[in-house]
Motif scaffolding. Structure first.
Motif, PDB file in Angstrom:
ATOM      1  N   VAL A 184      59.667  50.655  35.367  1.00 60.90           N
ATOM      2  CA  VAL A 184      59.777  48.916  35.084  1.00 60.90           C
ATOM      3  C   VAL A 184      61.033  48.512  35.701  1.00 60.90           C
ATOM      4  CG1 VAL A 184      59.436  47.129  33.624  1.00 60.90           C
ATOM      5  CG2 VAL A 184      57.912  49.058  33.721  1.00 60.90           C
ATOM      6  N   PHE A 185      61.091  47.411  36.335  1.00 58.66           N
ATOM      7  CA  PHE A 185      62.515  46.705  36.883  1.00 58.66           C
ATOM      8  C   PHE A 185      61.998  45.230  36.700  1.00 58.66           C
ATOM      9  CE2 PHE A 185      65.177  44.615  39.696  1.00 58.66           C
ATOM     10  CZ  PHE A 185      66.313  45.056  39.255  1.00 58.66           C
ATOM     11  N   GLN A 186      62.355  44.666  35.540  1.00 56.77           N
ATOM     12  CA  GLN A 186      62.150  43.327  35.497  1.00 56.77           C
ATOM     13  C   GLN A 186      63.714  42.486  34.756  1.00 56.77           C
ATOM     14  OE1 GLN A 186      58.673  41.784  35.865  1.00 56.77           O
ATOM     15  NE2 GLN A 186      60.118  40.358  36.316  1.00 56.77           N
ATOM     16  N   PRO A 187      64.477  42.051  35.940  1.00 57.83           N
ATOM     17  CA  PRO A 187      65.610  41.619  35.407  1.00 57.83           C
ATOM     18  C   PRO A 187      65.504  40.052  34.851  1.00 57.83           C
ATOM     19  CG  PRO A 187      65.212  41.540  37.811  1.00 57.83           C
ATOM     20  CD  PRO A 187      64.173  42.320  37.097  1.00 57.83           C
ATOM     21  N   ARG A 230      49.602  41.182  38.183  1.00 52.23           N
ATOM     22  CA  ARG A 230      48.556  41.309  39.346  1.00 52.23           C
ATOM     23  C   ARG A 230      49.450  42.086  40.425  1.00 52.23           C
ATOM     24  NH1 ARG A 230      48.023  36.597  40.666  1.00 52.23           N
ATOM     25  NH2 ARG A 230      49.248  36.264  42.575  1.00 52.23           N
ATOM     26  N   SER A 231      50.490  41.840  40.705  1.00 50.98           N
ATOM     27  CA  SER A 231      51.443  42.748  41.637  1.00 50.98           C
ATOM     28  C   SER A 231      51.505  44.219  41.083  1.00 50.98           C
ATOM     29  CB  SER A 231      52.609  42.267  41.819  1.00 50.98           C
ATOM     30  OG  SER A 231      53.295  43.009  42.889  1.00 50.98           O
ATOM     31  N   SER A 246      54.268  41.713  31.427  1.00 50.19           N
ATOM     32  CA  SER A 246      55.029  40.614  31.717  1.00 50.19           C
ATOM     33  C   SER A 246      53.894  39.402  31.164  1.00 50.19           C
ATOM     34  CB  SER A 246      55.584  40.347  32.870  1.00 50.19           C
ATOM     35  OG  SER A 246      56.103  39.065  33.328  1.00 50.19           O
ATOM     36  N   ASP A 247      54.628  38.233  30.638  1.00 45.43           N
ATOM     37  CA  ASP A 247      53.787  37.244  30.584  1.00 45.43           C
ATOM     38  C   ASP A 247      53.580  36.331  31.990  1.00 45.43           C
ATOM     39  OD1 ASP A 247      53.922  37.473  27.913  1.00 45.43           O
ATOM     40  OD2 ASP A 247      55.530  36.369  27.776  1.00 45.43           O
TER      41      ASP A 247
END
Length: 275
Positions: free
Chosen positions: A127-130, A104-105, A97-98
């Motif tokens: 990966v889960f990035q809605p 970091r997380s 991610s940008d």
């Protein structure tokens, strides 16, 4: 071990499963295990992990997805509980991610997993990035999808209910028919305006239920396991005013410590066995 004998036509199948007492003991051992972070264990009185996971009927032979596990508070319990006979999928932030916080997380979580292979060696990280990346597990593969104190993030960072609809649809897709979605979320009193959900971190229970039902889920049960009548849900820094965040620092610290963590809804949804 209990043996359950099932007859079907001319064939007989013997299913072996652990008894409810054995499962309860295994869950308790995971909760009190020495591997757990001390500061995390201190939150047990507010988060009630044993009662919550029993309410969601999580069994040690299941495939369980933990959505957005953050630092791994529940991972510390689910990983050893599922290690021998089940599977834990940790659907975390996108490491590419940008957003630096997401990077970091995810990095910190992976370091935690890699540092203790005895406990976390079998955890699968996806990966889960809605709303862009929603395929965190194969369709129809999970027995349980669990999310703890995350719904407000999807609401606040996305397009409100539109984003929630996409998120809950992805949960529905990942679950097996008959599978359970377990949701714990900060609760905004029903008489408060919807605008209060935009920054406070609290959500109307009706909005969460609406998003789940829009995806096709049925509300099976709700519980006050994680309720806190001392929480007015009306604080200067929203839910983060309360512990463990204590965003106001020393200002009225004793007052907020006396309140404890937020008042929370605990909801169990079921994907219908037949669609």
């Amino acid at each position: 071990m209990n043996k359950i004998k099932t007859l079907c036509g001319f064939c007989a199948t013997v299913l072996i499963s652990t008894s409810p007492l054995t499962q309860a003991n295994e869950l308790q051992q995971a909760v009190i295990g020495e591997h757990r972070t001390a500061s995390y264990q201190a939150r047990d009185e507010y988060r009630n992990p044993q009662q919550t996971l029993r309410f969601f009927d999580v069994k040690p032979d299941m495939t369980v997805v933990e959505i957005s596990p953050g630092g791994g508070w529940y991972t510390e319990i689910l990983a050893p509980y599922l290690k021998d006979n089940g599977k834990l999928i940790a659907a975390h932030f996108d490491p590419n991610s940008d957003v630096e916080y997401y990077q970091r997380s995810h990095k910190n979580f992976m370091q935690k997993v890699e540092a203790n292979q005895d406990v976390y060696g079998k955890v699968e990280v996806s990966v889960f990035q809605p709303p862009q990346k929603l395929d965190f597990a194969p369709a129809g593969s999970a027995d349980r999808v669990l999310t703890f104190r995350n719904v407000h993030n999807w609401y606040m960072r996305g397009a409100g209910e539109e984003n929630l609809n996409k998120v809950f649809a992805s949960f529905y897709k990942a679950l097996k028919p008959g599978g359970v979605l377990g949701v714990v979320e900060h609760r905004l009193p029903g008489d408060r305006p919807a605008e209060d959900m935009e920054q406070s971190g609290y959500m109307h229970e009706a909005v969460v239920i609406k998003a789940a039902e829009h995806a096709g889920f049925k509300l099976a049960a709700s519980s006050d396991i994680n309720a806190n009548s001392r929480d007015s849900a009306d604080h200067p820094k929203g839910v983060w005013t309360l512990p463990p965040s204590l965003r106001l620092g020393e200002e009225n610290r004793d007052h907020y410590l006396a309140i404890g963590e937020s008042d929370r809804m605990t909801l169990k949804f079921v994907k219908p066995a037949q669609e």
